[in-house]
Design a protein around this motif. Sequence first.
Motif, PDB file in Angstrom:
ATOM      1  N   LEU B 283       0.697  -1.096  -0.175  1.00 54.23           N
ATOM      2  CA  LEU B 283       0.298   0.020   0.029  1.00 54.23           C
ATOM      3  C   LEU B 283       0.755   1.254   0.326  1.00 54.23           C
ATOM      4  N   ALA B 284       1.501   1.231   0.680  1.00 53.84           N
ATOM      5  CA  ALA B 284       3.168   2.818   0.962  1.00 53.84           C
ATOM      6  C   ALA B 284       4.029   2.588   0.092  1.00 53.84           C
ATOM      7  N   THR B 285       3.725   1.447  -1.207  1.00 50.12           N
ATOM      8  CA  THR B 285       4.902   1.878  -2.065  1.00 50.12           C
ATOM      9  C   THR B 285       3.859   2.193  -3.240  1.00 50.12           C
ATOM     10  N   ALA B 288       3.086   6.032  -3.022  1.00 47.74           N
ATOM     11  CA  ALA B 288       4.401   6.573  -3.576  1.00 47.74           C
ATOM     12  C   ALA B 288       4.229   6.700  -4.177  1.00 47.74           C
ATOM     13  N   ALA B 289       4.388   5.553  -5.242  1.00 53.46           N
ATOM     14  CA  ALA B 289       4.685   5.480  -6.572  1.00 53.46           C
ATOM     15  C   ALA B 289       3.315   6.006  -7.408  1.00 53.46           C
ATOM     16  N   PHE B 290       2.225   6.089  -7.350  1.00 51.05           N
ATOM     17  CA  PHE B 290       1.457   7.114  -8.277  1.00 51.05           C
ATOM     18  C   PHE B 290       1.117   8.492  -7.778  1.00 51.05           C
ATOM     19  N   ARG B 291       1.987   8.970  -6.772  1.00 47.95           N
ATOM     20  CA  ARG B 291       1.524  10.058  -6.099  1.00 47.95           C
ATOM     21  C   ARG B 291       2.928  10.974  -6.931  1.00 47.95           C
ATOM     22  N   THR B 292       3.898  10.399  -6.842  1.00 44.52           N
ATOM     23  CA  THR B 292       5.467  10.731  -7.849  1.00 44.52           C
ATOM     24  C   THR B 292       5.053  10.329  -8.957  1.00 44.52           C
ATOM     25  N   LEU B 293       4.220   9.479  -9.487  1.00 43.11           N
ATOM     26  CA  LEU B 293       4.082   9.538 -11.039  1.00 43.11           C
ATOM     27  C   LEU B 293       3.491  10.647 -11.897  1.00 43.11           C
TER      28      LEU B 293
END
Lengths: 224, 297
Positions: B283-285, B288-293
């Motif tokens: 869930l954390a990754t 983080a991944a979708f927010r950063t992308l």
Amino acid sequence: MIELDKVSYGYGDTALFTQLSLTLAPGSFHFLTGPSGAGKTTLLRLCYADLRATAGKVRLFGQDAAALDRDAVAMTRRRIGVVHQDCQFLDHLNIAENIALPLTVADRAAEAAGNLQELLDWVGLAPQAAQRPPELSGGERQRAALARAVIVSPEVIIADEPTGNVDWEMSQRLLSLLVELNKMGKTILIATHDLAMIRSLKSDVNARVLRLKDGELTQAGAAL
Amino acid sequence: MKGMLDLIVGDPQADRAVPPTGLTARLTVFVAAVMAFLAVIALALSLTTSRQAATWGEELAQSATLRLPADPDLADELLLAALEVLQTTPGVARARALSPDEQAALLEPWFGPDLPLDTLPVPQLIEVIAESDGYDKDGLAARLTAQVPGAVLDDHTTWREPLVAAANRVRLIGWAIIVLIGATVAAMITLAAQASLATNQQVIRVLRLVGARDVYIARAFVRRYTLRAALGAVGGVILGLLAVALLPGDDSGDSLLTAVGFQGAEWLWPLVIPLLAAIVAFLATRAAAFRTLKEMT
């Protein structure tokens, strides 16, 4: 297929071009020429939704590019093969994996096996398949980039200075590959400042030559 | 839901698209292992406290003490009357007067072993053991007041309530520690994933140029960190279980410290920790991944 309608683009307060229009019909072949810094690469990037126009409309396959979300942009790019000036490889993967990347990211890796060997033979890179991109020469990298651009059988192929880093013989070989693809029905748009290269192809393909200079796109004259 | 499935299934080689990162990988595994180890210890403490609280509560709840007035002239009479009342009270399983030696033993910690108990007016104590359903405390107190004047019934409520409250608080703290450990793992994984995404901006750009959707790119990072967290947690749990198993202890249950550990099916609880670590990392990754992308658009 790809249509730019009165498109403007600028960096900061500086307008690179304004009210620029261009239509790429299916099966057409276009050269885009112009001096360095005229905005050729920017114009190409608008054509594959890597940039968004500051004004005007960019339509990709009938869809307004400004209205595409990130997933839709990805799906659109699968219909456009791009050969970048600097190739843009993933250096930790070998050449075969890099060429297969468009299929891999589309979760179609299983299709790669058949197409890949055929493509490697077509661009003459079968012996280099297991090598990493930094181990290849400029010409080999350009050929690999072309192979990657066509592996998903896109409807449009856009190439940005595809012969910029290669010698004359290699540039002729690369261009003949693009002409071959055009004869297969693909729409081709090539940005180049190499007028000699364009002249050498005039007899082989029915190409329109466009010139981008001082923010205006015009049809190049007979001097070519 | 489809997005979640896309992250889990799909191209099993997706994470090959992102270059391996040695140090971040090792640190993620290490932190996950340490956190899992601490979670096992916190779980052992929490379960032990819970178990001890239940045991002490039950023991004290089933027993009471009746204290008779210290009147040497009426001692026998009061004792007989009290025992009669107790033996005829429904819910009282057993009533037994403490012997002089037992009473002396109770007073010994305060007055020493040489206390002349037979010369002092010490109140007689009666141990009252209740049946499982218990007895009517108010009714018994009323009957004792009438038939054994001066007798005081102590059902240990004064002792039991703070003890149970303290045990419950310790148990809650144990669970809070486990939640905090989970939050720490989530924060650490988020930081590591964000750092990894930032380092791989060029890779992400290339993937996007060849038509990769965000879910494909995220999958590469999510799988990597989920696997690392799960692997680290497995190692941490194994070490934690060994540490708990090697703790010195006794079966008397008198001391909380010597009772710390797992009993029976409780040994299975730590096996959930790697699964939870994987879920937290997933869930954390993913977040983080979708927010950063999104920010990289």
